[in-house]
Design an enzyme around this catalytic site. Structure first.
Site, mmCIF file in Angstrom:
data_model
loop_
_atom_site.group_PDB
_atom_site.id
_atom_site.type_symbol
_atom_site.label_atom_id
_atom_site.label_comp_id
_atom_site.label_asym_id
_atom_site.label_seq_id
_atom_site.Cartn_x
_atom_site.Cartn_y
_atom_site.Cartn_z
ATOM 1 C CE1 TYR A 80 50.213 -1.602 58.119
ATOM 2 C CE2 TYR A 80 50.881 -2.076 60.369
ATOM 3 C CZ TYR A 80 49.939 -2.143 59.361
ATOM 4 O OH TYR A 80 48.731 -2.738 59.575
ATOM 5 C CE LYS A 133 40.325 -1.147 46.012
ATOM 6 N NZ LYS A 133 39.062 -1.889 45.912
ATOM 7 C CG ASP A 178 37.636 -4.800 46.987
ATOM 8 O OD1 ASP A 178 38.724 -5.120 46.481
ATOM 9 O OD2 ASP A 178 36.847 -4.009 46.434
ATOM 10 C CG ASP A 206 48.365 -5.964 60.611
ATOM 11 O OD1 ASP A 206 48.349 -7.026 61.257
ATOM 12 O OD2 ASP A 206 48.451 -4.846 61.140
#
Ligand code: NAD
Length: 338
Positions: free
Chosen positions: A123, A172, A205, A229
């Site tokens: 972002y 991740k 995930d 988010d």
């Protein structure tokens, strides 16, 4: 008397901001609202989506309540929401998701707190096409040790203060070994300072799947900007949807309170928006201002109106519903009857 900057926003923003303003006033808290225009309306008037007077007002008041602001998709000006978070270094995005009686949802008794890092990674706006033919594009996500440390620490300190039992670090790091790896590494080190709070980690995930299968196994969740988010919208879906999900953007000096949802152009101007997300964000703002009793009264009134289920918006009951204004009236009446 509290001085607060009020940015009504666009789309459904002005209607839910107005609802929230009068509900806060019904709670008896005295607020001097300084109304400021940002986003689409400000472009029309001042040729700038984030005029200097908005920033000056927030610098002065240190607290703002903000309606959603539209960001053009794939083109146009950069997000004003992101700009505000960067301008005031609002590094904590705190987004609770809690089940409420009377609201139809897949699960009961969900009580989750998402801590989303709010200033770094994808972002930060470091992006470009690699050539004039736009044959490829790059977005660079920078994750810093200091940025990771302060958000994880904020999550653990919150857990400690509010007697929460567990913090889950979401990442991740198996694929993004540097950015994800750094975040996880820092997170685990911070966790060692809070040995009385259980800490685990999940790959994003797997986390998404586990949240929709069994959200009760989670408590406080801390993660990087983009994952936070997405996960916070997911968590709102577990407890009845975006119409009920409030959020706070908190820095060292300034705090801006808003709903998790956006400007909902599909229902704007139709008196269909659920005012609760922004009203609950208003209650979080009152907590921040030390008006905890009024904040609790507002949360109680929202819960009562939801529990009765007679005066709720279409997102909560597609068959029998009232408008934004009428739901706000019902919440206001509850507060006054208390
Ligand atoms: P959205 O959150 O505006 O809407 C998603 C869905 O949820 C829509 O179907 C909408 O009708 C529904 N919804 C949202 N709020 C609701 C409410 N209070 N009551 C009932 N239903 C509600 O997401 P989007 O459509 O992807 O984004 C629209 C715009 O909002 C975009 O320009 C986006 O950039 C912006 N946005 C702003 C913020 C913010 O101001 N912080 C946050 C997210 C999105």
């Amino acid at each position: 008397m509290h001085n607060v900057t009020l940015i009504p926003g666009d789309g459904i923003g002005p209607s839910i901001a107005e609802a929230t303003r009068r509900i806060i006033e019904a709670s008896g808290v005295k607020v001097n609202w300084e109304i400021q225009e940002a986003g689409l309306g400000a472009i029309d008037k001042y040729k700038d989506p984030l005029p200097q007077q908005v920033l000056d007002s927030i610098i002065k008041n240190k607290v703002a309540l903000k309606g959603p602001l539209t960001t053009p998709v794939g083109t146009g000006f950069r997000s004003v929401n992101v700009a505000l978070r960067k301008e005031f270094d609002l590094y904590i995005n705190l987004r609770p998701a809690k089940s409420m009686a009377g609201v139809k949802s897949q699960f009961k008794d969900v009580d989750l707190i998402v801590f989303r890092e709010n200033t770094e990674e994808f972002y930060a706006g470091i992006e470009h096409y690699i050539d004039t033919r736009k044959s490829a594009a790059e977005t660079i996500g920078v994750v810093t040790r200091s940025g990771s440390e302060r958000i994880v620490r904020a999550a653990f300190e919150y857990a400690q203060k509010h007697r929460r039992k567990k913090v889950t670090i979401v990442h991740k790091a198996n694929i993004m070994k540097f950015t994800g790896g750094l975040f996880l590494d820092v997170g685990k080190k911070v966790a060692e300072e809070f040995m009385h709070i259980e800490c685990n980690d999940r790959i994003i995930d797997n986390m998404a799947m586990q949240l929709v299968m069994n959200p009760h196994q989670f408590d406080v969740i801390v993660t990087t900007n983009l994952f936070g988010d997405i996960l916070s919208d997911l968590c709102s879906g577990l407890v009845g949807g975006l119409g009920l999900a409030p959020g706070a953007n908190i820095g060292y000096d300034v705090a801006i309170f808003e709903a998790v949802h956006g400007s909902a152009p599909d229902i704007a101007g139709k008196n269909l928006a659920n005012p609760c997300a922004m009203t609950l964000a208003g209650a979080m703002m009152l907590d921040h201002l030390g008006e905890t009793e009024a904040a609790e009264r507002i949360r109680w009134a929202v819960r009562e109106v939801l529990k009765e289920g007679k005066k709720v918006t279409r997102d909560l009951n597609p068959e029998h519903h009232v408008g934004t204004t009428e739901m706000a009236d019902a919440i206001e009446e509850k507060i006054q009857s208390d």
